[in-house]
Design a protein around this motif. Sequence first.
Motif, PDB file in Angstrom:
ATOM      1  N   ALA A 319     -12.076  -0.291   3.907  1.00  0.00           N
ATOM      2  CA  ALA A 319     -10.718  -0.799   3.692  1.00  0.00           C
ATOM      3  C   ALA A 319     -10.666  -1.624   2.410  1.00  0.00           C
ATOM      4  CB  ALA A 319     -10.272  -1.647   4.884  1.00  0.00           C
ATOM      5  N   PRO A 341      -9.081  -6.082  -3.800  1.00  0.00           N
ATOM      6  CA  PRO A 341      -7.943  -5.652  -2.989  1.00  0.00           C
ATOM      7  C   PRO A 341      -7.447  -4.259  -3.381  1.00  0.00           C
ATOM      8  CG  PRO A 341      -7.623  -7.908  -3.713  1.00  0.00           C
ATOM      9  CD  PRO A 341      -8.881  -7.417  -4.360  1.00  0.00           C
ATOM     10  N   GLY A 342      -7.312  -3.408  -2.373  1.00  0.00           N
ATOM     11  CA  GLY A 342      -6.721  -2.103  -2.599  1.00  0.00           C
ATOM     12  C   GLY A 342      -7.619  -1.102  -3.294  1.00  0.00           C
ATOM     13  N   ARG A 345      -8.251   2.169  -1.214  1.00  0.00           N
ATOM     14  CA  ARG A 345      -7.021   2.935  -1.016  1.00  0.00           C
ATOM     15  C   ARG A 345      -6.675   3.699  -2.287  1.00  0.00           C
ATOM     16  NH1 ARG A 345      -2.971   2.871   2.528  1.00  0.00           N
ATOM     17  NH2 ARG A 345      -3.784   1.020   3.544  1.00  0.00           N
ATOM     18  N   LYS A 357      -3.426  -4.839  15.112  1.00  0.00           N
ATOM     19  CA  LYS A 357      -2.435  -5.913  15.072  1.00  0.00           C
ATOM     20  C   LYS A 357      -2.689  -6.888  13.941  1.00  0.00           C
ATOM     21  CE  LYS A 357      -0.610  -5.779  19.592  1.00  0.00           C
ATOM     22  NZ  LYS A 357      -0.214  -6.324  20.830  1.00  0.00           N
ATOM     23  N   THR A 358      -3.954  -7.152  13.657  1.00  0.00           N
ATOM     24  CA  THR A 358      -4.233  -8.134  12.619  1.00  0.00           C
ATOM     25  C   THR A 358      -4.467  -7.508  11.258  1.00  0.00           C
ATOM     26  OG1 THR A 358      -6.521  -8.130  13.334  1.00  0.00           O
ATOM     27  CG2 THR A 358      -5.147  -9.920  14.133  1.00  0.00           C
ATOM     28  N   SER A 359      -5.011  -6.314  11.193  1.00  0.00           N
ATOM     29  CA  SER A 359      -5.257  -5.791   9.860  1.00  0.00           C
ATOM     30  C   SER A 359      -4.684  -4.402   9.640  1.00  0.00           C
ATOM     31  CB  SER A 359      -6.746  -5.817   9.545  1.00  0.00           C
ATOM     32  OG  SER A 359      -7.469  -5.123  10.517  1.00  0.00           O
ATOM     33  N   GLY A 360      -3.886  -3.906  10.581  1.00  0.00           N
ATOM     34  CA  GLY A 360      -3.330  -2.580  10.386  1.00  0.00           C
ATOM     35  C   GLY A 360      -1.843  -2.583  10.112  1.00  0.00           C
ATOM     36  N   CYS A 361      -1.159  -3.597  10.631  1.00  0.00           N
ATOM     37  CA  CYS A 361       0.286  -3.580  10.445  1.00  0.00           C
ATOM     38  C   CYS A 361       0.817  -5.002  10.383  1.00  0.00           C
ATOM     39  CB  CYS A 361       0.961  -2.832  11.595  1.00  0.00           C
ATOM     40  SG  CYS A 361       0.799  -3.653  13.185  1.00  0.00           S
ATOM     41  N   ILE A 362       2.091  -5.109  10.103  1.00  0.00           N
ATOM     42  CA  ILE A 362       2.723  -6.426  10.008  1.00  0.00           C
ATOM     43  C   ILE A 362       3.743  -6.522  11.125  1.00  0.00           C
ATOM     44  CG2 ILE A 362       4.093  -7.935   8.557  1.00  0.00           C
ATOM     45  CD1 ILE A 362       2.743  -6.609   6.173  1.00  0.00           C
ATOM     46  N   ASP A 364       5.848  -8.674  12.168  1.00  0.00           N
ATOM     47  CA  ASP A 364       7.198  -9.216  12.007  1.00  0.00           C
ATOM     48  C   ASP A 364       8.043  -8.434  11.011  1.00  0.00           C
ATOM     49  OD1 ASP A 364       7.190 -11.207  13.930  1.00  0.00           O
ATOM     50  OD2 ASP A 364       6.012 -12.528  12.649  1.00  0.00           O
ATOM     51  N   MET A 365       7.530  -7.291  10.553  1.00  0.00           N
ATOM     52  CA  MET A 365       8.376  -6.443   9.721  1.00  0.00           C
ATOM     53  C   MET A 365       8.791  -5.234  10.538  1.00  0.00           C
ATOM     54  SD  MET A 365       6.522  -6.783   6.015  1.00  0.00           S
ATOM     55  CE  MET A 365       7.781  -6.674   4.779  1.00  0.00           C
ATOM     56  N   ASP A 369       9.450  -0.495   7.499  1.00  0.00           N
ATOM     57  CA  ASP A 369       8.655  -1.187   6.481  1.00  0.00           C
ATOM     58  C   ASP A 369       7.174  -0.902   6.666  1.00  0.00           C
ATOM     59  OD1 ASP A 369      10.872  -2.274   5.348  1.00  0.00           O
ATOM     60  OD2 ASP A 369      10.693  -4.225   6.316  1.00  0.00           O
ATOM     61  N   LEU A 373       4.583   0.901   4.009  1.00  0.00           N
ATOM     62  CA  LEU A 373       3.731  -0.123   3.394  1.00  0.00           C
ATOM     63  C   LEU A 373       2.854   0.387   2.252  1.00  0.00           C
ATOM     64  CD1 LEU A 373       3.868  -2.950   4.425  1.00  0.00           C
ATOM     65  CD2 LEU A 373       1.811  -2.564   5.736  1.00  0.00           C
ATOM     66  N   LEU A 376       5.021   1.998  -0.956  1.00  0.00           N
ATOM     67  CA  LEU A 376       6.249   1.319  -1.395  1.00  0.00           C
ATOM     68  C   LEU A 376       6.607   1.669  -2.822  1.00  0.00           C
ATOM     69  CD1 LEU A 376       6.239  -2.310   0.020  1.00  0.00           C
ATOM     70  CD2 LEU A 376       7.976  -0.551   0.293  1.00  0.00           C
TER      71      LEU A 376
ATOM     72  N   HIS B 229      10.634  -4.373  -5.103  1.00  0.00           N
ATOM     73  CA  HIS B 229       9.266  -3.994  -4.766  1.00  0.00           C
ATOM     74  C   HIS B 229       8.378  -5.230  -4.734  1.00  0.00           C
ATOM     75  CE1 HIS B 229       5.340  -1.866  -5.941  1.00  0.00           C
ATOM     76  NE2 HIS B 229       5.516  -1.754  -4.652  1.00  0.00           N
ATOM     77  N   GLN B 239       3.146 -12.419   5.329  1.00  0.00           N
ATOM     78  CA  GLN B 239       3.082 -12.057   6.739  1.00  0.00           C
ATOM     79  C   GLN B 239       1.668 -11.723   7.185  1.00  0.00           C
ATOM     80  OE1 GLN B 239       5.473 -11.630   9.058  1.00  0.00           O
ATOM     81  NE2 GLN B 239       7.376 -11.835   7.952  1.00  0.00           N
ATOM     82  N   ASN B 240       0.923 -11.046   6.339  1.00  0.00           N
ATOM     83  CA  ASN B 240      -0.407 -10.612   6.758  1.00  0.00           C
ATOM     84  C   ASN B 240      -1.306 -10.382   5.548  1.00  0.00           C
ATOM     85  OD1 ASN B 240      -2.651  -9.322   7.817  1.00  0.00           O
ATOM     86  ND2 ASN B 240      -1.465  -8.345   9.434  1.00  0.00           N
ATOM     87  N   ALA B 242      -4.393  -9.939   5.281  1.00  0.00           N
ATOM     88  CA  ALA B 242      -5.415  -8.900   5.447  1.00  0.00           C
ATOM     89  C   ALA B 242      -4.840  -7.539   5.066  1.00  0.00           C
ATOM     90  CB  ALA B 242      -5.916  -8.880   6.897  1.00  0.00           C
ATOM     91  N   VAL B 243      -3.657  -7.243   5.573  1.00  0.00           N
ATOM     92  CA  VAL B 243      -3.020  -5.972   5.242  1.00  0.00           C
ATOM     93  C   VAL B 243      -2.691  -5.938   3.753  1.00  0.00           C
ATOM     94  CG1 VAL B 243      -0.983  -4.547   5.607  1.00  0.00           C
ATOM     95  CG2 VAL B 243      -2.097  -5.633   7.544  1.00  0.00           C
ATOM     96  N   GLY B 245      -4.253  -7.220   1.362  1.00  0.00           N
ATOM     97  CA  GLY B 245      -5.463  -6.894   0.624  1.00  0.00           C
ATOM     98  C   GLY B 245      -5.739  -5.404   0.604  1.00  0.00           C
ATOM     99  N   THR B 246      -5.528  -4.752   1.748  1.00  0.00           N
ATOM    100  CA  THR B 246      -5.865  -3.330   1.799  1.00  0.00           C
ATOM    101  C   THR B 246      -4.895  -2.487   0.978  1.00  0.00           C
ATOM    102  OG1 THR B 246      -4.554  -2.811   3.751  1.00  0.00           O
ATOM    103  CG2 THR B 246      -6.777  -3.597   4.132  1.00  0.00           C
ATOM    104  N   ILE B 247      -3.689  -2.985   0.716  1.00  0.00           N
ATOM    105  CA  ILE B 247      -2.792  -2.168  -0.107  1.00  0.00           C
ATOM    106  C   ILE B 247      -2.773  -2.664  -1.548  1.00  0.00           C
ATOM    107  CG2 ILE B 247      -1.382  -1.452   1.840  1.00  0.00           C
ATOM    108  CD1 ILE B 247       0.791  -3.295   0.799  1.00  0.00           C
ATOM    109  N   GLY B 248      -3.783  -3.438  -1.907  1.00  0.00           N
ATOM    110  CA  GLY B 248      -3.979  -3.746  -3.320  1.00  0.00           C
ATOM    111  C   GLY B 248      -3.251  -4.972  -3.831  1.00  0.00           C
TER     112      GLY B 248
END
Lengths: 515, 366
Positions: A319, A341-342, A345, A357-362, A364-365, A369, A373, A376, B229, B239-240, B242-243, B245-248
């Motif tokens: 990841a 980061p990224g 990907r 829940k903690t590292s796959g999605c957000i 509160d969005m 969205d 993700l 975008l 964007h 919000q997160n 960790a997420v 980070g994974t999307i750059g």
Amino acid sequence: MPALRMAGITKHFNGVPACFDVDFEVAPGEIHGLLGQNGAGKSTLMNILLGLVRPDRGEVTLAGEPAVIRDPNAARALGVRMVHQHYSLIPTLSVWENVVLSGEGRVDRDRTIGQIEEVSERFGLEVSPRAMVGDLSVGEQQRVELVTCLIDRPRLLVLDEPTAVLTRQESRSLFTMLRRLVDQDGCSVVLISHNLAEITAVAHRATVMRGGRVVSRVIPAETPVTELARHMIGRDLPGTPDVAAAIGADPVPIAGEPAAMTEPEPADTEPVLRIVGATATHDGTRALDALDLEIRAGEIVGVAGVEGNGQQWLSALLAGSLPLQDGEVRVHGRRVPVGRPGSTRKAGVGVVPEDRKTSGCILDMSVADNLALAGLKSLARAGVVSRRKLHSLAERLVEEFDIAVASVDQPMRSLSGGNQQKVVLAREMSAGPAVLVLAQPTRGLDVGAVADLHERMRQAAAAGVAVLLISSDLNEIMQLSDRIAVIYRGRIQGELARAEADPEKLGLLMGGVSA
Amino acid sequence: MAGLLASLRGSTRPATEQVLAFLAFLSLGIGVGLLLGWATGHDPGVILGDLFEGSIGSSISIGYMLTAAAPLLLVAVGAVICMRAGQFNIGQEGQVTLGAIGAGFVIFHVDASGPVTIVLAFAAAALAGAAWAFLAALLKFGRGVDIVVSSLLLVFLAEQLLTALISGDGPLHDDGDGVLGGGTASQSPRVPEKSMLPTIHVLGVDVPLAFVLALVAAVLVAWFLSSAHAGYRLRILGQNPAVAGTIGISAPRLGSLAVAASGAFAGAAGGAILMGQSFQLNPGVSSSIGWSGLLIALAARTNASVSVLLALVFGAMVAGGGLLGGDGIPVDIVNVITAAIVVALLCPPVLLAALRRRRIRRSVEA
């Protein structure tokens, strides 16, 4: 008279038996191995002994006396202590303060320090009472836990996977100490482990559990390791036919028959994903240890292993969130700057993480969205995200992946776990990855969703994606993988083609024995 | 008001509910505040009358209210940005002070025409505020210092810096013709007439330019966060991480930018104070507007549009409070009422969330 007798222990969680009619006996002054995979019921059994879980049925007898253990304090009063896999120490306090915390009565520093010194001398457990726990290595922290337990002079000590985080040297000295404990003090030790060599070397007797039941009681020194492995994994490895049928898969041929589903690519094609000598630590403990892994296009590689052997770090590495100290990750031959980061990907690696829940999605969005993700940027023109495009993408994916939502504007939080998983999966698969990593993907999914997910994985592989399946569910691994890599303490202990995988070989590899 | 409307989008029912809940709890807060005033022996009628008269009772009062609301709104809008990005910069008070200093350097040391001076002063104010906030971000991402602590402590440093600059031989010190204690007191010269912010005459009200700017900023930020964007990336980071980070998304880079942006808005507020309200730098020039603006952003649940409403309420309290002294009522009562309003306004989101949950449950059951 046994030191501990647990008879007819049964415990259900939400109607699912975690322990069923378990009889378990430990003799005085013995080291008793408790062996089994994840979900075998070892932890539940020990949690019942410690008073953390109440059994539905069954009796506990300590040295012939019936014992009612309502909580860990009661267990301690009866001389039962446990060193958990995750230590319960406070890093900002010193060793002696941590020891005091688990005791009772007035705080007396000098007396406590005296006790610590006495115990550490008697058992050869080097611990300096005034050191700050946060400064200690994992091995030293374990010694602090042990000292805390031993000060009470327990008659039964339970150790949960004590060597999982230790170096070989540290493990050896731990075992020396345990032998001294049983020989000198007549204390009994229950050693929970999945390391077969370890059990063989130190346990006087062992109980093997599987699926909530005791499957065998053995004397490890007289039992071949291969037999232990077979007991642990079970003979019915690829799933009983009805289970396999329920999830929409034909029973997979076991050893001997060639795999029918996908033709493995010829070995000389360049692998899409190549991990070489990946070594990383996290918070001072070893996360990955010279891990090598290759996947070719169109191939499904399953990573099997007992949980906690580095699976989460392999997933984090792919990841892009775990920097390497040594080794490298290449996708299509190009080196990926992992840890940035990224980075992965960008290289075409999609990850469906274990803890969605903690590292796959957000949470509160909105669902829309979350589905958008990763892409975008492609939905934006001149820096403005097009709501129309975002919605049509979301509607399409919801339809395609059969995600149950009232509206794509619904917050992610309001979805069931299975549907959240589908959202993450839809996002990662729709991004057109070269490598798709799925960590424990079917956990929490219902039977229909599992079948659907498996079908999608096969389709992805058929379309030329290199698929990495990290799962502690051996049935799943056996059904889907062309090749099975077994992870053990942060490295790949061995690889098997599906045709050559059998319970014995898998069990040996998962137990840290080279096949 | 496009952002405001956008934030209330969806079906009309939730929008009506939001407005009704806001008004209901606003009244409740004012009521409780008045009750406390009454309990300490002051006529609630007089207090309410003064607050009303001083804030929206006349076109002049409205002008006062908008003047007071402008810097509050600017600070709040900035705070919304960094809070949404998950960066708890709470040092707006210090960034406001730096903004006032930055504007002061331009006003007292750059010789240019009025409009040019004003534009340059705002730019310098924003830059100074951003730089001050960036220090805290630098400490966080470079050295791991908690940004709550560093941004807070920088507030006190900013106060010392201001005092040094306006005292003795400081470059912003008033050397002679100060009104009181000219040449000795710690203060700057007065802002010349040409650098004072103008007003725009709308519907019989002299609307201060600063308020127009703040309102535009609020609408733009609301739009930016919901549609751009970069706004998405900001919210994802908040919000997160960790997420993200994974999307750059690089937390140090985007996080620092968000903090600097919030500092820029706070700095601009400092400029607005100097050129629109205080017309002079003195040790207390920020007059807690940084703190109040932060409070507005938090009470508005980091929503830029709701911040507009709250900034107006706070502005009304400040403007209306000015009249209380004349009736022998301590101005402190305004703080009590404001506090009651803030507490009351924290309730509607909870209430609305409960309503939404019930509606979802019903629709699921149906």
